[in-house]
Design an enzyme around this catalytic site. Structure first.
Site, PDB file in Angstrom:
ATOM      1  N   GLY A 126     -12.759  13.217  19.950  1.00 21.12           N
ATOM      2  CA  GLY A 126     -12.849  12.566  21.098  1.00 21.12           C
ATOM      3  C   GLY A 126     -12.344  13.870  22.347  1.00 21.12           C
ATOM      4  CD  GLN A 129      -7.944  16.095  25.190  1.00 17.84           C
ATOM      5  OE1 GLN A 129      -8.977  15.154  25.762  1.00 17.84           O
ATOM      6  NE2 GLN A 129      -6.985  15.189  25.049  1.00 17.84           N
ATOM      7  CB  CYS A 136      -3.739  12.865  22.921  1.00 19.06           C
ATOM      8  SG  CYS A 136      -4.314  13.341  24.134  1.00 19.06           S
ATOM      9  CG  LEU A 137      -7.846  17.161  20.158  1.00 16.18           C
ATOM     10  CD1 LEU A 137      -9.563  17.242  20.395  1.00 16.18           C
ATOM     11  CD2 LEU A 137      -7.279  17.308  18.679  1.00 16.18           C
ATOM     12  CG  HIS A 162      -7.661   8.438  24.173  1.00 16.91           C
ATOM     13  ND1 HIS A 162      -5.943   8.452  23.242  1.00 16.91           N
ATOM     14  CD2 HIS A 162      -7.932   9.328  24.489  1.00 16.91           C
ATOM     15  CE1 HIS A 162      -5.647   9.226  23.321  1.00 16.91           C
ATOM     16  NE2 HIS A 162      -6.332  10.439  24.454  1.00 16.91           N
ATOM     17  CD  GLU A 163     -11.191  11.599  24.978  1.00 22.00           C
ATOM     18  OE1 GLU A 163     -11.313  12.216  25.499  1.00 22.00           O
ATOM     19  OE2 GLU A 163     -10.808  11.287  23.744  1.00 22.00           O
ATOM     20  CG  HIS A 209      -7.577  12.476  28.306  1.00 21.91           C
ATOM     21  ND1 HIS A 209      -6.937  13.248  28.553  1.00 21.91           N
ATOM     22  CD2 HIS A 209      -8.012  12.462  27.295  1.00 21.91           C
ATOM     23  CE1 HIS A 209      -5.949  13.215  27.264  1.00 21.91           C
ATOM     24  NE2 HIS A 209      -6.451  13.431  25.935  1.00 21.91           N
TER      25      HIS A 209
HETATM   26 ZN    ZN Z   1      -6.412  12.339  24.393  1.00 27.15          ZN
END
Ligand code: ZN
Length: 174
Positions: free
Chosen positions: A46, A51, A94-95, A136-137, A140
């Site tokens: 995701g 991000q 998480c990235l 989660h996304e 963000h």
């Molecule tokens: Zn994330």
């Protein structure tokens, strides 16, 4: 190399609220394509536009396990309309927080309204991994990271370590 640079915590932009999209146009489709490519190459399941430094309410997700059977999901202006009382726990990463994982408890099921890649209104009922990934996304888009659910001590320690890693990356010896 991923198509776009992924922003790593700590960075003030990750704490900002993303803005609603007015129209799904060709410019936005390019952004969604780039986000998907960046997510696949990272690799992750995701990615939210913030991000890669763009404060727009767009998310790409693909939770398919086999790389040859890609099934990307594009979510524009997603809003959660229902969250179950039942919860589930996944170990999340998480990235934007490379190398860190933590068990996070979230509603096991959620429903949402969104616009798809073509700007068409859609509804989705998600559970399991997909429900967790969507939440989660969506966090963000509201400037929330999964470490915000941890104790202050744990959270501060992760941010401190990430900051140190970032500083080391900037140092060069010639
Ligand atoms: Zn994330």
């Amino acid at each position: 190399m991923p198509k776009r640079n992924i922003i790593i915590e700590p960075d003030p932009i990750l704490r900002k609220k993303s803005k609603l999209i007015e129209t799904v146009n060709s410019e936005l489709k390019i952004l969604m394509d780039d986000m998907l490519e960046t997510m696949y190459e990272a690799p992750g399941i995701g990615l939210a536009a913030v991000q890669i430094g763009i404060l727009k309410r767009v998310i790409v997700i693909d939770i398919s396990k086999e790389p040859e059977k890609k099934s990307p999901l594009f979510l524009v202006n997603p809003t959660i309309t229902y969250k179950s009382k039942d919860t589930s726990i996944y170990e999340e990463g998480c990235l934007s927080l490379p190398g860190y994982f933590a068990e996070i408890e979230r509603p096991a099921e959620c429903h949402l309204d969104y616009l798809d890649y073509h700007g068409k209104k859609q509804e989705l009922k998600a559970k399991g991994l997909l429900a967790t990934c969507i939440q989660h996304e969506l966090d963000h888009l509201n400037g929330i990271l999964f470490i915000d659910y941890l104790s202050k001590l744990k959270k501060d320690m992760i941010i401190k370590k990430l900051k140190k890693q970032k500083n080391n990356l900037n140092k060069i010896v010639i």
